[in-house]
Design a protein around this motif. Sequence first.
Motif, PDB file in Angstrom:
ATOM      1  N   LEU A  29       0.854  -1.185   0.000  1.00 26.69           N
ATOM      2  CA  LEU A  29       0.000   0.000   0.000  1.00 26.69           C
ATOM      3  C   LEU A  29       0.893   1.240   0.000  1.00 26.69           C
ATOM      4  O   LEU A  29       1.452   1.611   1.031  1.00 26.69           O
ATOM      5  N   PRO A  30       1.065   1.905  -1.150  1.00 29.55           N
ATOM      6  CA  PRO A  30       1.944   3.077  -1.206  1.00 29.55           C
ATOM      7  C   PRO A  30       1.522   4.197  -0.272  1.00 29.55           C
ATOM      8  O   PRO A  30       2.360   4.911   0.276  1.00 29.55           O
ATOM      9  N   ASP A  31       0.209   4.376  -0.071  1.00 25.74           N
ATOM     10  CA  ASP A  31      -0.294   5.438   0.803  1.00 25.74           C
ATOM     11  C   ASP A  31      -1.594   4.949   1.434  1.00 25.74           C
ATOM     12  O   ASP A  31      -2.473   4.443   0.742  1.00 25.74           O
ATOM     13  N   ASN A  32      -1.719   5.097   2.744  1.00 27.60           N
ATOM     14  CA  ASN A  32      -2.936   4.605   3.409  1.00 27.60           C
ATOM     15  C   ASN A  32      -3.948   5.717   3.652  1.00 27.60           C
ATOM     16  O   ASN A  32      -4.878   5.556   4.437  1.00 27.60           O
ATOM     17  N   LYS A  33      -3.779   6.865   2.967  1.00 24.66           N
ATOM     18  CA  LYS A  33      -4.734   7.962   3.087  1.00 24.66           C
ATOM     19  C   LYS A  33      -5.228   8.377   1.707  1.00 24.66           C
ATOM     20  O   LYS A  33      -4.480   8.355   0.728  1.00 24.66           O
ATOM     21  N   ALA A  34      -6.510   8.772   1.638  1.00 21.58           N
ATOM     22  CA  ALA A  34      -7.075   9.250   0.380  1.00 21.58           C
ATOM     23  C   ALA A  34      -8.263  10.135   0.689  1.00 21.58           C
ATOM     24  O   ALA A  34      -8.851  10.080   1.770  1.00 21.58           O
ATOM     25  N   TRP A  35      -8.600  10.988  -0.285  1.00 19.60           N
ATOM     26  CA  TRP A  35      -9.801  11.804  -0.178  1.00 19.60           C
ATOM     27  C   TRP A  35     -11.016  10.967  -0.562  1.00 19.60           C
ATOM     28  O   TRP A  35     -10.888   9.947  -1.240  1.00 19.60           O
ATOM     29  N   VAL A  36     -12.178  11.409  -0.151  1.00 21.52           N
ATOM     30  CA  VAL A  36     -13.425  10.796  -0.628  1.00 21.52           C
ATOM     31  C   VAL A  36     -13.440  10.864  -2.156  1.00 21.52           C
ATOM     32  O   VAL A  36     -13.169  11.905  -2.753  1.00 21.52           O
ATOM     33  N   GLY A  37     -13.754   9.743  -2.792  1.00 22.86           N
ATOM     34  CA  GLY A  37     -13.841   9.710  -4.249  1.00 22.86           C
ATOM     35  C   GLY A  37     -12.524   9.687  -4.980  1.00 22.86           C
ATOM     36  O   GLY A  37     -12.499   9.752  -6.209  1.00 22.86           O
ATOM     37  N   GLN A  38     -11.421   9.568  -4.263  1.00 24.56           N
ATOM     38  CA  GLN A  38     -10.098   9.550  -4.903  1.00 24.56           C
ATOM     39  C   GLN A  38      -9.628   8.119  -5.132  1.00 24.56           C
ATOM     40  O   GLN A  38      -9.911   7.216  -4.349  1.00 24.56           O
ATOM     41  N   ARG A  39      -8.897   7.927  -6.193  1.00 27.20           N
ATOM     42  CA  ARG A  39      -8.322   6.611  -6.467  1.00 27.20           C
ATOM     43  C   ARG A  39      -7.185   6.332  -5.487  1.00 27.20           C
ATOM     44  O   ARG A  39      -6.245   7.115  -5.363  1.00 27.20           O
ATOM     45  N   LEU A  40      -7.293   5.198  -4.778  1.00 24.19           N
ATOM     46  CA  LEU A  40      -6.243   4.766  -3.877  1.00 24.19           C
ATOM     47  C   LEU A  40      -5.715   3.424  -4.386  1.00 24.19           C
ATOM     48  O   LEU A  40      -6.403   2.418  -4.310  1.00 24.19           O
ATOM     49  N   PRO A  41      -4.497   3.402  -4.936  1.00 23.56           N
ATOM     50  CA  PRO A  41      -3.961   2.149  -5.477  1.00 23.56           C
ATOM     51  C   PRO A  41      -3.367   1.262  -4.390  1.00 23.56           C
ATOM     52  O   PRO A  41      -2.833   1.753  -3.394  1.00 23.56           O
ATOM     53  N   PHE A  42      -3.498  -0.034  -4.576  1.00 19.87           N
ATOM     54  CA  PHE A  42      -2.773  -0.992  -3.745  1.00 19.87           C
ATOM     55  C   PHE A  42      -2.427  -2.199  -4.605  1.00 19.87           C
ATOM     56  O   PHE A  42      -3.002  -2.402  -5.676  1.00 19.87           O
ATOM     57  N   PHE A  43      -1.463  -2.985  -4.147  1.00 17.80           N
ATOM     58  CA  PHE A  43      -0.938  -4.075  -4.948  1.00 17.80           C
ATOM     59  C   PHE A  43      -0.952  -5.369  -4.132  1.00 17.80           C
ATOM     60  O   PHE A  43      -0.525  -5.384  -2.981  1.00 17.80           O
TER      61      PHE A  43
END
Length: 265
Positions: A29-43
């Motif tokens: 998980l490159p980043d564990n924070k995101a805005w509402v409706g934002q793309r949060l990538p994980f692998f």
Amino acid sequence: MRSIVIVSIMFLFCTRIVFAATAPVSVRLPDNKAWVGQRLPFFIELRAPGSFDGTANFDLPQLPGIIIIKIGSPVVSSEEIDDQSWFVQTHEFALFSQKPGVLKIPEFPVRYSSRTGFTGPASDIQGTFPDLSIDIQRPPDSEGIGFLVTTKSLKISEEWTPVPGPAEAGAIFKRTITQEATELSGMALAPAPVSAPDGIKVYTADAVTKDTVERADFKGLRTDTITYQLIQAGNFNLPAVSYVWWNPETNKLESQTLPAVDFQV
């Protein structure tokens, strides 16, 4: 035939011993924070002592207000762990959430197959995606906005067939609204409003969504088609439609408005 069975048993036995020290499934998980409706990538990374065979299966959880989609094709590499050589298959996913707060993705099964070496018999492997916690934050001054997306670029256009104007009762008008955004899936874009005053009947079709990846640029497209039937005489107004999104580069709410439409029936 007997030798093949013996080899398969030995492979399964050795695989259990090796996997006892190395997890077959891990998450990055490159980043564990995101805005509402934002793309949060994980692998999700799958490991096997031999080459992979077939297609991996992920029992993705169904969570209210959350969309999880798989992106593209897996990338295969290798790594050394405790003097053991591993094949690694990396799958990219994207998460979009309309719910602020701490989001917990529960464990879920992952199944895939691996061969002995490159050409030996394939054996099934089952691992578990470890539970994951993500912090979803609502942008400031956005509390009154229902469906919110986060993107640095959102383009909205519409097309009417025929162009709205004076009409007789029973006339039909078709409206097509298209949204195109960067770093968003088409499935994560806002649905078009379908309300209309009494005297107009509304018919909707399933939205058409499409995602593209070009030179690492991820774009999502959503097309909504709404059909209006003018069922009685009178003057009717479809109010203006505003699309609002949060721009993470400017840290501002931005919007685009489709104009109001009048019908004289």
